[in-house]
Design a protein around this motif. Structure first.
Motif, PDB file in Angstrom:
ATOM      1  N   LYS A   1       0.839  -1.200   0.000  1.00  0.00           N
ATOM      2  CA  LYS A   1       0.000   0.000   0.000  1.00  0.00           C
ATOM      3  C   LYS A   1       0.873   1.250   0.000  1.00  0.00           C
ATOM      4  CE  LYS A   1      -4.045   2.086   0.739  1.00  0.00           C
ATOM      5  NZ  LYS A   1      -4.873   2.286  -0.426  1.00  0.00           N
ATOM      6  N   ILE A   2       0.480   2.222  -0.799  1.00  0.00           N
ATOM      7  CA  ILE A   2       1.115   3.546  -0.784  1.00  0.00           C
ATOM      8  C   ILE A   2       0.141   4.468  -0.073  1.00  0.00           C
ATOM      9  CG2 ILE A   2       2.100   5.406  -2.169  1.00  0.00           C
ATOM     10  CD1 ILE A   2       3.571   2.653  -2.378  1.00  0.00           C
ATOM     11  N   LYS A   3       0.604   5.050   1.020  1.00  0.00           N
ATOM     12  CA  LYS A   3      -0.269   5.910   1.823  1.00  0.00           C
ATOM     13  C   LYS A   3      -0.754   7.101   1.012  1.00  0.00           C
ATOM     14  CE  LYS A   3       1.910   4.779   6.204  1.00  0.00           C
ATOM     15  NZ  LYS A   3       2.661   5.314   7.346  1.00  0.00           N
ATOM     16  N   GLN A   4      -1.911   7.604   1.387  1.00  0.00           N
ATOM     17  CA  GLN A   4      -2.547   8.738   0.716  1.00  0.00           C
ATOM     18  C   GLN A   4      -1.672  10.000   0.757  1.00  0.00           C
ATOM     19  OE1 GLN A   4      -5.362   8.392  -0.955  1.00  0.00           O
ATOM     20  NE2 GLN A   4      -5.407  10.511  -1.610  1.00  0.00           N
ATOM     21  N   ARG A   5      -0.915  10.122   1.826  1.00  0.00           N
ATOM     22  CA  ARG A   5      -0.028  11.282   1.944  1.00  0.00           C
ATOM     23  C   ARG A   5       1.214  10.866   2.709  1.00  0.00           C
ATOM     24  NH1 ARG A   5      -3.341  15.703   3.896  1.00  0.00           N
ATOM     25  NH2 ARG A   5      -1.425  16.790   4.381  1.00  0.00           N
ATOM     26  N   GLY A   6       2.298  11.454   2.316  1.00  0.00           N
ATOM     27  CA  GLY A   6       3.570  11.199   2.967  1.00  0.00           C
ATOM     28  C   GLY A   6       4.414  12.450   2.884  1.00  0.00           C
ATOM     29  N   TYR A   7       5.576  12.389   3.468  1.00  0.00           N
ATOM     30  CA  TYR A   7       6.493  13.525   3.472  1.00  0.00           C
ATOM     31  C   TYR A   7       6.922  13.819   2.031  1.00  0.00           C
ATOM     32  CZ  TYR A   7      10.503  16.414   4.794  1.00  0.00           C
ATOM     33  OH  TYR A   7      11.400  17.439   4.929  1.00  0.00           O
ATOM     34  N   GLY A   8       6.386  14.895   1.463  1.00  0.00           N
ATOM     35  CA  GLY A   8       6.749  15.313   0.109  1.00  0.00           C
ATOM     36  C   GLY A   8       5.824  14.850  -0.998  1.00  0.00           C
ATOM     37  N   TRP A   9       4.798  14.070  -0.674  1.00  0.00           N
ATOM     38  CA  TRP A   9       3.861  13.642  -1.720  1.00  0.00           C
ATOM     39  C   TRP A   9       2.444  13.519  -1.198  1.00  0.00           C
ATOM     40  CZ3 TRP A   9       5.980   9.333   0.849  1.00  0.00           C
ATOM     41  CH2 TRP A   9       5.083   8.326   1.180  1.00  0.00           C
ATOM     42  N   ARG A  10       1.510  13.557  -2.151  1.00  0.00           N
ATOM     43  CA  ARG A  10       0.104  13.264  -1.922  1.00  0.00           C
ATOM     44  C   ARG A  10      -0.353  12.386  -3.077  1.00  0.00           C
ATOM     45  NH1 ARG A  10       1.935  15.601   1.709  1.00  0.00           N
ATOM     46  NH2 ARG A  10       1.085  17.276   2.968  1.00  0.00           N
ATOM     47  N   ILE A  11      -1.328  11.532  -2.817  1.00  0.00           N
ATOM     48  CA  ILE A  11      -1.926  10.734  -3.882  1.00  0.00           C
ATOM     49  C   ILE A  11      -3.189  11.462  -4.338  1.00  0.00           C
ATOM     50  CG2 ILE A  11      -2.955   8.509  -4.512  1.00  0.00           C
ATOM     51  CD1 ILE A  11      -0.008   8.236  -3.800  1.00  0.00           C
ATOM     52  N   GLY A  12      -3.295  11.709  -5.636  1.00  0.00           N
ATOM     53  CA  GLY A  12      -4.484  12.348  -6.190  1.00  0.00           C
ATOM     54  C   GLY A  12      -5.627  11.349  -6.286  1.00  0.00           C
ATOM     55  N   ASP A  13      -6.723  11.777  -6.870  1.00  0.00           N
ATOM     56  CA  ASP A  13      -7.859  10.885  -7.091  1.00  0.00           C
ATOM     57  C   ASP A  13      -7.454   9.819  -8.108  1.00  0.00           C
ATOM     58  OD1 ASP A  13      -9.455  12.364  -5.372  1.00  0.00           O
ATOM     59  OD2 ASP A  13     -10.151  13.680  -6.987  1.00  0.00           O
ATOM     60  N   LEU A  14      -7.624   8.572  -7.751  1.00  0.00           N
ATOM     61  CA  LEU A  14      -7.222   7.465  -8.620  1.00  0.00           C
ATOM     62  C   LEU A  14      -8.456   6.789  -9.208  1.00  0.00           C
ATOM     63  CD1 LEU A  14      -4.439   5.847  -6.394  1.00  0.00           C
ATOM     64  CD2 LEU A  14      -4.172   7.550  -8.204  1.00  0.00           C
ATOM     65  N   SER A  15      -8.865   7.225 -10.370  1.00  0.00           N
ATOM     66  CA  SER A  15     -10.049   6.640 -10.995  1.00  0.00           C
ATOM     67  C   SER A  15      -9.707   5.418 -11.839  1.00  0.00           C
ATOM     68  CB  SER A  15     -10.765   7.681 -11.847  1.00  0.00           C
ATOM     69  OG  SER A  15      -9.899   8.159 -12.853  1.00  0.00           O
ATOM     70  N   HIS A  16      -8.444   5.281 -12.250  1.00  0.00           N
ATOM     71  CA  HIS A  16      -8.052   4.188 -13.136  1.00  0.00           C
ATOM     72  C   HIS A  16      -6.834   3.421 -12.628  1.00  0.00           C
ATOM     73  CE1 HIS A  16     -10.575   6.644 -15.772  1.00  0.00           C
ATOM     74  NE2 HIS A  16     -10.831   5.519 -16.396  1.00  0.00           N
ATOM     75  N   SER A  17      -6.544   3.526 -11.349  1.00  0.00           N
ATOM     76  CA  SER A  17      -5.423   2.773 -10.792  1.00  0.00           C
ATOM     77  C   SER A  17      -5.641   2.550  -9.304  1.00  0.00           C
ATOM     78  CB  SER A  17      -4.096   3.499 -11.052  1.00  0.00           C
ATOM     79  OG  SER A  17      -4.004   4.698 -10.327  1.00  0.00           O
ATOM     80  N   HIS A  18      -4.727   1.803  -8.712  1.00  0.00           N
ATOM     81  CA  HIS A  18      -4.824   1.421  -7.298  1.00  0.00           C
ATOM     82  C   HIS A  18      -3.557   1.859  -6.578  1.00  0.00           C
ATOM     83  CE1 HIS A  18      -8.221  -1.218  -8.375  1.00  0.00           C
ATOM     84  NE2 HIS A  18      -7.533  -1.368  -9.500  1.00  0.00           N
ATOM     85  N   SER A  19      -3.686   2.233  -5.328  1.00  0.00           N
ATOM     86  CA  SER A  19      -2.588   2.803  -4.549  1.00  0.00           C
ATOM     87  C   SER A  19      -1.662   1.726  -3.982  1.00  0.00           C
ATOM     88  CB  SER A  19      -3.161   3.679  -3.428  1.00  0.00           C
ATOM     89  OG  SER A  19      -2.155   4.492  -2.900  1.00  0.00           O
ATOM     90  N   TYR A  20      -1.070   0.958  -4.902  1.00  0.00           N
ATOM     91  CA  TYR A  20      -0.130  -0.105  -4.546  1.00  0.00           C
ATOM     92  C   TYR A  20       1.039  -0.083  -5.515  1.00  0.00           C
ATOM     93  CZ  TYR A  20      -3.751  -2.043  -1.575  1.00  0.00           C
ATOM     94  OH  TYR A  20      -4.684  -2.206  -0.585  1.00  0.00           O
ATOM     95  N   LEU A  21       2.198  -0.519  -5.024  1.00  0.00           N
ATOM     96  CA  LEU A  21       3.386  -0.686  -5.858  1.00  0.00           C
ATOM     97  C   LEU A  21       4.187  -1.872  -5.348  1.00  0.00           C
ATOM     98  CD1 LEU A  21       4.749   2.996  -6.142  1.00  0.00           C
ATOM     99  CD2 LEU A  21       3.765   1.635  -8.000  1.00  0.00           C
ATOM    100  N   VAL A  22       5.139  -2.330  -6.149  1.00  0.00           N
ATOM    101  CA  VAL A  22       6.104  -3.302  -5.649  1.00  0.00           C
ATOM    102  C   VAL A  22       6.857  -2.625  -4.497  1.00  0.00           C
ATOM    103  CG1 VAL A  22       6.337  -4.559  -7.826  1.00  0.00           C
ATOM    104  CG2 VAL A  22       7.845  -2.618  -7.369  1.00  0.00           C
ATOM    105  N   PRO A  23       7.397  -3.385  -3.537  1.00  0.00           N
ATOM    106  CA  PRO A  23       8.079  -2.760  -2.388  1.00  0.00           C
ATOM    107  C   PRO A  23       9.165  -1.750  -2.774  1.00  0.00           C
ATOM    108  CG  PRO A  23       7.667  -5.068  -1.916  1.00  0.00           C
ATOM    109  CD  PRO A  23       7.274  -4.839  -3.361  1.00  0.00           C
ATOM    110  N   LYS A  24       9.945  -2.031  -3.811  1.00  0.00           N
ATOM    111  CA  LYS A  24      10.966  -1.058  -4.234  1.00  0.00           C
ATOM    112  C   LYS A  24      10.315   0.231  -4.724  1.00  0.00           C
ATOM    113  CE  LYS A  24      14.974  -3.844  -5.067  1.00  0.00           C
ATOM    114  NZ  LYS A  24      15.852  -4.529  -5.968  1.00  0.00           N
ATOM    115  N   GLY A  25       9.124   0.126  -5.290  1.00  0.00           N
ATOM    116  CA  GLY A  25       8.394   1.313  -5.731  1.00  0.00           C
ATOM    117  C   GLY A  25       8.065   2.221  -4.564  1.00  0.00           C
ATOM    118  N   ARG A  26       7.615   1.621  -3.466  1.00  0.00           N
ATOM    119  CA  ARG A  26       7.316   2.413  -2.261  1.00  0.00           C
ATOM    120  C   ARG A  26       8.588   3.111  -1.770  1.00  0.00           C
ATOM    121  NH1 ARG A  26       5.737  -1.140   2.546  1.00  0.00           N
ATOM    122  NH2 ARG A  26       7.900  -1.715   2.172  1.00  0.00           N
ATOM    123  N   ASP A  27       9.707   2.387  -1.767  1.00  0.00           N
ATOM    124  CA  ASP A  27      10.973   2.974  -1.323  1.00  0.00           C
ATOM    125  C   ASP A  27      11.393   4.128  -2.217  1.00  0.00           C
ATOM    126  OD1 ASP A  27      10.912   0.947   0.583  1.00  0.00           O
ATOM    127  OD2 ASP A  27      12.422  -0.292  -0.448  1.00  0.00           O
TER     128      ASP A  27
END
Length: 193
Positions: A62-88
């Motif tokens: 899971k990629i959190k909705q907000r973190g230090y330096g980023w926010r996740i916008g509205d995701l109408s065509h994707s899901h808030s997940y990445l491979v672990p290296k993606g999160r890093d």
């Protein structure tokens, strides 16, 4: 009888549409990026069931909705997940962006897509790949370069600073990226470094 014929033609055209999808010959760069996405050892994510399987196995995080330096916008065509290296990588890029710019943040506009999501997106975004996408392997995300601090506007200074951070990650072998002009985002592919 005429109505039945129209319905049969309509059903046949829908059936044919479901069976066929136009595939455009990919560039060498596209193949390189797709192979990088595939190197994380996930099969193409076909649907939500397949996505949930990878989430339950811990292969997508899971990629959190907000973190230090980023926010996740509205995701109408994707899901808030990445491979672990993606999160890093997303965390690291965001940290470096804040170091460079002060208390600013960027907006992530797309993450992991199922093949079903990709097909739906193609209906509203001509920039969406007609081939498999690196988003379909959980190893890509998009960062808008016209959305900083939740404001939609051009900010060439922040855009350039973000791109400089991305260039450093390319040099370190952690990502590839493409600057997409139609939808004003950096499409970032996480390498399996």
């Amino acid at each position: 009888m005429r109505n039945l014929l129209i319905i049969l033609l309509f059903c046949n055209s829908l059936h044919g549409f479901a069976q066929k999808r136009a595939v455009i010959e990919p560039s060498k760069e596209y193949i390189q990026h797709l192979n990088s996405a595939k190197s994380h050892n996930l099969e193409l994510i076909k649907n939500d069931k397949h996505l949930n399987k990878y989430i339950n196995q811990g292969k997508l995080v899971k990629i959190k909705q907000r973190g230090y330096g980023w926010r996740i916008g509205d995701l109408s065509h994707s899901h808030s997940y990445l491979v672990p290296k993606g999160r890093d990588v997303i965390r690291s890029i965001a940290n470096d962006f804040v170091k460079e710019t002060g208390q600013n943040f960027f907006v992530v506009t797309s993450l992991t897509r199922t093949l079903s999501d990709q097909n739906r997106l193609r209906g509203v975004n001509s920039n969406a790949s007609s081939n498999d996408s690196s988003h379909n392997y959980g190893a890509a995300f998009d960062i808008s370069y016209v959305r900083f601090n939740q404001k939609i506007r051009t900010d060439s200074k922040l855009e350039k600073m973000l791109e400089n951070v991305l260039k450093a990650y390319v040099r370190s072998g952690k990502i590839y990226y493409v600057k997409e002009s139609k939808i004003k985002c950096f499409h970032i592919i996480v390498r399996n470094y």
